[in-house]
Design an enzyme around this catalytic site. Structure first.
Site, short mmCIF file in Angstrom:
data_model
loop_
_atom_site.label_atom_id
_atom_site.label_comp_id
_atom_site.label_asym_id
_atom_site.label_seq_id
_atom_site.Cartn_x
_atom_site.Cartn_y
_atom_site.Cartn_z
N LYS A 158 0.82 -1.22 0.00
CA LYS A 158 0.00 0.00 0.00
C LYS A 158 0.86 1.27 0.00
O LYS A 158 0.49 2.28 -0.58
CB LYS A 158 -0.94 0.00 1.21
CG LYS A 158 -1.97 -1.11 1.19
CD LYS A 158 -3.31 -0.59 0.77
CE LYS A 158 -4.38 -1.62 0.50
NZ LYS A 158 -4.40 -2.87 1.22
N SER A 175 1.86 -9.76 -0.97
CA SER A 175 1.52 -8.33 -0.90
C SER A 175 1.73 -7.72 0.47
O SER A 175 1.94 -6.52 0.58
CB SER A 175 0.07 -8.13 -1.35
OG SER A 175 -0.80 -8.97 -0.62
N GLU A 201 -10.10 6.61 2.47
CA GLU A 201 -11.00 5.60 3.01
C GLU A 201 -10.15 4.41 3.44
O GLU A 201 -9.07 4.20 2.90
CB GLU A 201 -11.99 5.15 1.92
CG GLU A 201 -11.46 4.06 0.96
CD GLU A 201 -10.29 4.49 0.06
OE1 GLU A 201 -10.08 5.71 -0.10
OE2 GLU A 201 -9.60 3.60 -0.49
C1 LIG Z 1 -5.23 -4.01 0.89
C2 LIG Z 1 -4.50 -5.26 0.69
C3 LIG Z 1 -4.76 -6.12 -0.41
C4 LIG Z 1 -5.89 -5.90 -1.38
O1 LIG Z 1 -5.81 -4.74 -2.13
P1 LIG Z 1 -5.37 -4.74 -3.67
O2 LIG Z 1 -5.67 -3.35 -4.09
O3 LIG Z 1 -6.20 -5.75 -4.39
O4 LIG Z 1 -3.93 -5.06 -3.73
C5 LIG Z 1 -3.97 -7.24 -0.58
N1 LIG Z 1 -2.97 -7.53 0.28
C6 LIG Z 1 -2.69 -6.75 1.36
C7 LIG Z 1 -1.58 -7.14 2.26
C8 LIG Z 1 -3.44 -5.58 1.58
O5 LIG Z 1 -3.15 -4.81 2.65
#
Ligand SMILES: *Cc1c(COP(=O)(O)O)cnc(C)c1O
Length: 416
Positions: free
Chosen positions: A93, A384, A115
């Site tokens: 993020k 992610s 948000e």
């Molecule tokens: C917010 C989040 C996501 C989902 O958001 P995308 O916009 O689809 O990437 C995925 N993994 C983590 C660790 C997140 O914090």
């Protein structure tokens, strides 16, 4: 494939999806944002400034790690992972948020709003605001404020004001509506830091642009490490920003198959999952400023969604994805809560990694498919984020009675 080289009169559209369905009053602000972003993209120094910021502040480039134990255990393809979990604030993020911070600075706006659902995007935005000296307000559904205490604590202590939204179901989509209202009322001083590759144009493009740093690095790193491109790349898809980030590094390499992994929740059936493209329950509609597939009923009312991963629990999806699916460029699959819990157990036990529950959806799918592949094939999974934030949910899902009891007592203490 240049997704952002729009046809005449079709700016902001990916096939029939996308667009900017916003109140008339926002038109000039959106135009201002578009021209600032265009100037940044065309400024050869801008990407370098962004990249240096991410190196010094967030530890980029994040590594690619080979997972020999997991690969061996599954007996098929060789598995590698891109480590977005090692970023400051624990997920991808921050890439988008720091980039939009640079935009807000160029726009001369002293105030940012955002948000947040699970709180990860709010946490990253509050961090950026503290570093850049912006005033910051975060909108969060009241239910989420209660569920995500630690993130609220950090946002407030980083100097942000957290507003608990009491409308509707008091979750993410209600927070988005409230944030949009704030933007309309304060657009002269305020930049809206939208958190994923959704919403009205130019947000899907802006967010994808900053997240593309993941794929740029990963393409180079996997070739250095494995000697060639991967056969398949897996990423989880909530709004779609981390998936767009890594996929852009491989879009033009036709030999690389791209797989988007959605939240299968407790199983198929309306209301039990958040799979918009892997399952047939979603339909095309316009909401929250853009046109895409939404989980909605025949009257356009949004359906309930369910997932063990709060960050994947969203009714809409980046408008870029239904287009890429139609083009045959991205394949969609879903992983259920049970598959995700099993995958987390396996990844922790074999490799000592603790991926976020969102990211574990990508692992879960890779774990299903890897054994069907040959030993000289290569898989790349986008991790992610890190799983620290999920301790309560994971203790619950793993049925750990000792920890469940400890957490319940703490929750009572906190008044949740
Ligand atoms: C917010 C989040 C996501 C989902 O958001 P995308 O916009 O689809 O990437 C995925 N993994 C983590 C660790 C997140 O914090």
């Amino acid at each position: 494939m240049d997704l952002f080289d729009f046809e005449e009169g079709r700016e902001g559209y990916y096939g029939q999806y996308g667009g900017a369905f916003v109140p008339e009053i926002l038109t000039s602000t959106i135009e201002e944002l578009k021209s600032c972003f265009k100037a940044c993209k065309e400024d050869p120094g801008f990407w370098d400034e962004f990249e240096q910021l991410m190196q010094q502040y967030s530890g980029r480039p994040t590594p690619v790690t080979y997972l020999p134990n997991l690969s061996k255990k599954l007996g098929g393809a060789q598995i590698y992972v891109k480590r977005e979990d090692l970023n400051h604030t624990g997920s991808h993020k921050i890439n988008n948020v720091m980039g939009q911070g640079l935009l807000a600075k160029r726009l001369g706006k002293p105030r940012v709003i955002a948000e947040t659902g699970a709180g990860q995007h709010g946490f990253a935005t509050a961090t950026m605001a503290a570093k850049f000296g912006f005033e910051c307000k975060i909108y969060m559904g009241e239910v989420d404020v209660l569920r995500q205490r630690p993130n609220v604590f950090w946002m407030e202590n980083l100097g942000a004001e957290v507003i608990a939204v009491k409308d509707g179901q008091r979750t993410l989509k209600d927070a988005i509506n409230e944030c949009m209202r704030d933007w309309v009322a304060n657009m002269d001083t305020t930049h809206y830091v939208l958190g994923t590759a959704c919403g009205p144009h130019p947000f899907p493009e802006i967010v994808s642009y900053f997240q593309s740093i993941i794929g740029k690095e990963a393409n180079r790193q996997i070739q250095e490490l494995a000697g060639r491109l991967p056969d398949r790349v897996y990423a989880c898809v909530g709004g779609g920003s981390n998936a767009m980030g890594i996929f852009q590094g491989f879009l033009d390499d036709d030999s690389v198959e791209l797989i988007g992994c959605e939240a299968g929740g407790s199983g198929t059936g309306i209301g039990h999952h958040a799979a918009r493209l892997a399952y047939p329950d979603a339909s095309v509609g316009v909401a929250q400023g853009y046109k895409t597939f939404f989980l909605q009923d025949d009257d356009g009312n949004m359906l309930d969604t369910e997932s063990v991963a709060a960050g994947l629990d969203y009714i809409g999806i980046s408008p870029i994805f239904p287009y890429l699916q139609e083009q045959g460029r991205v394949r969609f699959a879903a992983a259920t809560n049970d598959e995700v819990t099993e995958a987390l157990r396996l990844v922790m036990a074999t490799e000592g990694l603790i991926p976020a529950l969102e990211s574990t959806h990508a692992f879960a799918r890779a774990i299903v498919e890897a054994p069907e592949m040959s030993k000289d094939e290569i898989i790349l999974v986008n991790q992610s984020g890190r799983g620290d934030k999920d301790i309560f949910t994971v203790a619950d899902a793993l049925d750990d009675d000792h920890w469940k009891c400890f957490i319940r007592n703490k929750a009572v203490e906190y008044g949740a």
